[in-house]
Design a protein around this motif. Sequence first.
Motif, PDB file in Angstrom:
ATOM      1  N   PRO A 107      16.858  31.834  46.115  1.00  0.00           N
ATOM      2  CA  PRO A 107      18.321  31.267  46.155  1.00  0.00           C
ATOM      3  C   PRO A 107      18.871  31.345  44.654  1.00  0.00           C
ATOM      4  O   PRO A 107      18.186  31.260  43.689  1.00  0.00           O
ATOM      5  N   VAL A 108      20.334  31.595  44.490  1.00  0.00           N
ATOM      6  CA  VAL A 108      20.804  31.721  43.430  1.00  0.00           C
ATOM      7  C   VAL A 108      22.164  30.758  43.312  1.00  0.00           C
ATOM      8  O   VAL A 108      22.680  30.591  44.440  1.00  0.00           O
ATOM      9  N   LEU A 109      22.472  30.161  41.966  1.00  0.00           N
ATOM     10  CA  LEU A 109      23.846  29.615  42.019  1.00  0.00           C
ATOM     11  C   LEU A 109      24.714  30.578  41.545  1.00  0.00           C
ATOM     12  O   LEU A 109      24.470  31.534  40.974  1.00  0.00           O
ATOM     13  N   ASN A 110      25.958  30.361  42.654  1.00  0.00           N
ATOM     14  CA  ASN A 110      27.043  31.455  42.360  1.00  0.00           C
ATOM     15  C   ASN A 110      28.294  30.546  42.420  1.00  0.00           C
ATOM     16  O   ASN A 110      28.745  30.170  43.331  1.00  0.00           O
ATOM     17  N   GLY A 111      28.645  30.226  41.033  1.00  0.00           N
ATOM     18  CA  GLY A 111      29.901  29.407  40.960  1.00  0.00           C
ATOM     19  C   GLY A 111      29.369  27.972  41.681  1.00  0.00           C
ATOM     20  O   GLY A 111      28.373  27.530  41.116  1.00  0.00           O
ATOM     21  N   PRO A 112      30.304  27.432  42.406  1.00  0.00           N
ATOM     22  CA  PRO A 112      30.069  26.107  42.816  1.00  0.00           C
ATOM     23  C   PRO A 112      29.265  25.903  44.096  1.00  0.00           C
ATOM     24  O   PRO A 112      28.957  24.930  44.501  1.00  0.00           O
ATOM     25  N   THR A 113      28.677  27.182  44.576  1.00  0.00           N
ATOM     26  CA  THR A 113      27.645  27.358  45.618  1.00  0.00           C
ATOM     27  C   THR A 113      26.387  27.882  45.562  1.00  0.00           C
ATOM     28  O   THR A 113      26.292  28.447  44.660  1.00  0.00           O
ATOM     29  N   THR A 114      25.640  27.494  46.415  1.00  0.00           N
ATOM     30  CA  THR A 114      24.138  28.204  46.393  1.00  0.00           C
ATOM     31  C   THR A 114      24.083  29.417  47.337  1.00  0.00           C
ATOM     32  O   THR A 114      24.394  29.118  48.451  1.00  0.00           O
ATOM     33  N   LEU A 115      23.600  30.307  47.107  1.00  0.00           N
ATOM     34  CA  LEU A 115      23.536  31.615  48.009  1.00  0.00           C
ATOM     35  C   LEU A 115      21.946  31.498  48.436  1.00  0.00           C
ATOM     36  O   LEU A 115      21.218  31.369  47.598  1.00  0.00           O
ATOM     37  N   VAL A 116      21.717  31.621  49.763  1.00  0.00           N
ATOM     38  CA  VAL A 116      20.341  31.938  50.215  1.00  0.00           C
ATOM     39  C   VAL A 116      20.302  33.266  50.937  1.00  0.00           C
ATOM     40  O   VAL A 116      21.130  33.746  51.713  1.00  0.00           O
ATOM     41  N   PRO A 117      19.221  33.480  51.146  1.00  0.00           N
ATOM     42  CA  PRO A 117      19.056  34.990  51.957  1.00  0.00           C
ATOM     43  C   PRO A 117      19.199  34.806  53.463  1.00  0.00           C
ATOM     44  O   PRO A 117      18.329  33.765  53.960  1.00  0.00           O
ATOM     45  N   LEU A 118      20.017  35.665  53.792  1.00  0.00           N
ATOM     46  CA  LEU A 118      20.312  35.426  55.334  1.00  0.00           C
ATOM     47  C   LEU A 118      19.112  35.483  56.199  1.00  0.00           C
ATOM     48  O   LEU A 118      18.854  34.898  57.202  1.00  0.00           O
ATOM     49  N   ARG A 119      18.637  36.714  56.140  1.00  0.00           N
ATOM     50  CA  ARG A 119      17.440  37.376  56.887  1.00  0.00           C
ATOM     51  C   ARG A 119      16.409  35.932  56.979  1.00  0.00           C
ATOM     52  O   ARG A 119      15.660  35.452  58.014  1.00  0.00           O
ATOM     53  N   PHE A 120      16.000  35.806  55.847  1.00  0.00           N
ATOM     54  CA  PHE A 120      14.769  34.541  55.937  1.00  0.00           C
ATOM     55  C   PHE A 120      15.261  32.982  56.626  1.00  0.00           C
ATOM     56  O   PHE A 120      14.428  32.714  57.439  1.00  0.00           O
ATOM     57  N   VAL A 121      16.354  32.724  56.262  1.00  0.00           N
ATOM     58  CA  VAL A 121      17.007  31.541  56.929  1.00  0.00           C
ATOM     59  C   VAL A 121      17.228  31.508  58.383  1.00  0.00           C
ATOM     60  O   VAL A 121      16.567  30.763  59.176  1.00  0.00           O
ATOM     61  N   SER A 122      17.633  33.058  58.725  1.00  0.00           N
ATOM     62  CA  SER A 122      18.075  33.189  59.994  1.00  0.00           C
ATOM     63  C   SER A 122      16.580  33.095  60.956  1.00  0.00           C
ATOM     64  O   SER A 122      16.479  32.743  62.158  1.00  0.00           O
ATOM     65  N   GLU A 123      15.747  34.025  60.471  1.00  0.00           N
ATOM     66  CA  GLU A 123      14.475  34.117  61.385  1.00  0.00           C
ATOM     67  C   GLU A 123      13.706  32.934  61.232  1.00  0.00           C
ATOM     68  O   GLU A 123      13.195  32.727  62.439  1.00  0.00           O
ATOM     69  N   GLN A 124      13.496  32.153  60.259  1.00  0.00           N
ATOM     70  CA  GLN A 124      12.785  30.907  60.136  1.00  0.00           C
ATOM     71  C   GLN A 124      13.416  29.802  60.987  1.00  0.00           C
ATOM     72  O   GLN A 124      12.675  29.046  61.836  1.00  0.00           O
ATOM     73  N   MET A 125      14.667  29.967  61.220  1.00  0.00           N
ATOM     74  CA  MET A 125      15.585  28.978  62.161  1.00  0.00           C
ATOM     75  C   MET A 125      15.569  29.270  63.561  1.00  0.00           C
ATOM     76  O   MET A 125      16.075  28.551  64.241  1.00  0.00           O
ATOM     77  N   GLY A 126      14.997  30.229  63.874  1.00  0.00           N
ATOM     78  CA  GLY A 126      15.022  30.718  65.300  1.00  0.00           C
ATOM     79  C   GLY A 126      16.091  31.714  65.793  1.00  0.00           C
ATOM     80  O   GLY A 126      16.519  31.790  66.932  1.00  0.00           O
ATOM     81  N   LEU A 127      16.516  32.693  64.900  1.00  0.00           N
ATOM     82  CA  LEU A 127      17.596  33.554  65.377  1.00  0.00           C
ATOM     83  C   LEU A 127      16.753  35.086  65.330  1.00  0.00           C
ATOM     84  O   LEU A 127      16.262  35.299  64.304  1.00  0.00           O
ATOM     85  N   ASP A 128      17.178  36.044  66.318  1.00  0.00           N
ATOM     86  CA  ASP A 128      16.515  37.176  66.303  1.00  0.00           C
ATOM     87  C   ASP A 128      17.768  38.041  65.217  1.00  0.00           C
ATOM     88  O   ASP A 128      18.947  37.740  65.676  1.00  0.00           O
ATOM     89  N   VAL A 129      17.128  38.774  64.420  1.00  0.00           N
ATOM     90  CA  VAL A 129      17.931  39.494  63.425  1.00  0.00           C
ATOM     91  C   VAL A 129      17.703  40.895  63.616  1.00  0.00           C
ATOM     92  O   VAL A 129      16.767  41.454  63.797  1.00  0.00           O
ATOM     93  N   LYS A 130      19.295  41.671  63.616  1.00  0.00           N
ATOM     94  CA  LYS A 130      19.156  43.110  63.787  1.00  0.00           C
ATOM     95  C   LYS A 130      20.392  43.483  62.785  1.00  0.00           C
ATOM     96  O   LYS A 130      21.288  42.971  62.529  1.00  0.00           O
ATOM     97  N   TRP A 131      19.959  44.597  61.907  1.00  0.00           N
ATOM     98  CA  TRP A 131      20.845  45.194  60.929  1.00  0.00           C
ATOM     99  C   TRP A 131      21.262  46.748  61.555  1.00  0.00           C
ATOM    100  O   TRP A 131      20.418  47.296  61.792  1.00  0.00           O
ATOM    101  N   ASP A 132      22.598  46.799  61.631  1.00  0.00           N
ATOM    102  CA  ASP A 132      23.378  48.025  61.943  1.00  0.00           C
ATOM    103  C   ASP A 132      23.746  48.639  60.825  1.00  0.00           C
ATOM    104  O   ASP A 132      24.898  48.380  60.228  1.00  0.00           O
ATOM    105  N   ASN A 133      22.802  49.660  60.401  1.00  0.00           N
ATOM    106  CA  ASN A 133      23.166  50.345  59.036  1.00  0.00           C
ATOM    107  C   ASN A 133      24.426  51.289  59.028  1.00  0.00           C
ATOM    108  O   ASN A 133      25.190  51.225  58.058  1.00  0.00           O
ATOM    109  N   GLN A 134      24.652  51.642  60.349  1.00  0.00           N
ATOM    110  CA  GLN A 134      25.934  52.514  60.240  1.00  0.00           C
ATOM    111  C   GLN A 134      27.151  51.678  60.133  1.00  0.00           C
ATOM    112  O   GLN A 134      28.116  52.237  59.602  1.00  0.00           O
TER     113      GLN A 134
END
Length: 478
Positions: A107-134
Motif C-alpha cells: 500500500p502507498v500514500l497518495n496525497g490525502p488517501t491510501t492506495l491498496v492493491p485491488l486484486r489482493f483485497v478483492s480476493e481475500q475479502m471474497g470476490l471473484d476477480v477477472k481482468w478483461d485486457n481488451q
Amino acid sequence: MKKLGFVMVLIVFLLAFPKSGEASSSSANIFLDGEPLNLSSGVQVANMKGNVMIPIRVVSENLGFKVGWEKASQTVTVENSEKTVRMVVGSQQAELNGAQVDLNLAPVLNGPTTLVPLRFVSEQMGLDVKWDNQSKAVYLSSAALPTTGAEIDPGEGTNSGSQTPPTVESGNKGSLTGLSFSDNRLMIATEGAVTPKVFSMTGPDRIVIDLPDTVYSASFLSGHAVNAQNGGSMEAGEYSDVTNIRYAVFSDNPPTVRIVLDLTGPKNYAVTQESGIIIVDLNAEGEILVPPVPPVTGNGKKTVVIDAGHGGSQPGAISANGNQEKVLNLNVALKVEALLRKEKNINVVMTRSDDSTLGLSDRVKVANSLKADIFVSIHGNSNNSSSPHGTETYFTRDASKPLANVMHKHLVKATELMDRGVKYSSLHVTRETTMPAVLLEIGFLSNKSDEAQLFKDDFQNRVAQGIVEGIKEYLKVQ
C-alpha cells in the motif's frame, strides 16, 4: 460487517495488467456483479507496476467492507464477516486473520488517501476477480461465495500464491492420496486424521469438500496434474449433473485442500467416511448437514436462533483499545439466551455459545434446518473514521423488514445511542436464511464514545433486554 457479508472467495485469476514503472491514472473500469462502480468525485484509480490500486475509500463505499485506518502506524484494516486483512503502508507483508501473507505491491500514500492493491483485497475479502485486457476492465463478482474461507479456482490459481504444493512430508496430520469419480460418487482416498467439511453452494451450483490439516501426498501428485498455482481438475465422465471436478490448495496455514464438484443444477448428496475413504454420494435422497443441528422440541413454541457474530479465528472489528468484536457479540448473545430461556413460549438456539469459529453457511443451516421463526445476528460496528457512531439494523429480504423495524425500535431505546436507522444490505446470514432475519449493529467499536459503553455489563444487560423485548413483540408472545 457493515454491508456485504461475502462470507468466504472464489478466486484466483491472475490479472494481466499492463506493466508500468510508476503510478499513473488508470482508465480501467471496475464492475461489481455486472454493474459499474460509480466512484465519488475526485477518487482516482491508479496503475502501479502493473497493479490496479484503489483508495481505501472505494473499499468501504463501493465494495462495502469495513475499513480502518491507524494513522500512527499507517495500518489499513479491511474486514468482512469472516476475514480481517491488515496492511501497512510501504510493506509487502500483510496479515490475513493473523497469518502473514505476501503482497505483490505494498500500500502507498497518495496525497490525502491510501492506495491498496485491488486484486489482493478483492480476493481475500471474497470476490471473484477477472481482468478483461481488451476492454481494460476489472470484473468483480460476489455471487454465492463460500463462507468457510476463500474458494480457489483450482485450474487457475491459489489463495497462498506458493509455487510448490506442500506434501505429507511437511509433518501435517493427513494427506490426500487419491481422487476418483464413478457411478455418481466422488471417492476421496486419504491417510492420517482427515475430517471433511462438506457444503453445497449456489450461483453456480456446486458441492465443496474441504480437507483441513491435509496436504497432497507424493502418490497423489504422481497421478494427478497440479499446475503452478497448486490446483488442477479432472473430468466427471458421462455423468451429466457434474460438469467438472476441481482441486486446489485452499490454505497453507492451516494446510487445507479444497475439492469442488461443479454441477448443472441443485443436487442432493450424502457423505460417508470409512477406512480412509470419503464418499460424496450424489445418488442420495437428501443432504447431510454440517454442523449437526441441535434438537429442538415442538410444543407449539416459537423457535428463535441467536447468532453471535464472528468468533474463534475471526475476531471481527478491533477497537483502538484492543477490544474484540467477537467478545462483545458473544457476551450480549449469552445474555439474550439467558433471558429467552425464561420465556415459556420460546425455544432458543445459539449458533455458538463459546469462542468457536463458525462459517456463515453453518449459521444459516442451523436456522433453516430448524425452520426457525426468526434469526437474529448480533454484531458491533466499525468504520475507517472514528466519527460514525450509533445503532443500526440490517435486513435483506422484504419479509424481514417488519422484524427489523421492531427490533431496531427496542435496540435504539436500550442502547441510548444515535439512531442510524434500519437499512438494507445483502448480507449472507440475512439473505440465505428462509425466515425473517436481521443483523443488529449495536454500536461502533471505532468510536471512543460508543466503545466506552459497549463493554460495560449494565449496557450489555440493557441491550439484551431490548433484543428480547423486540423478539417478543414481533412474535406476539407473552
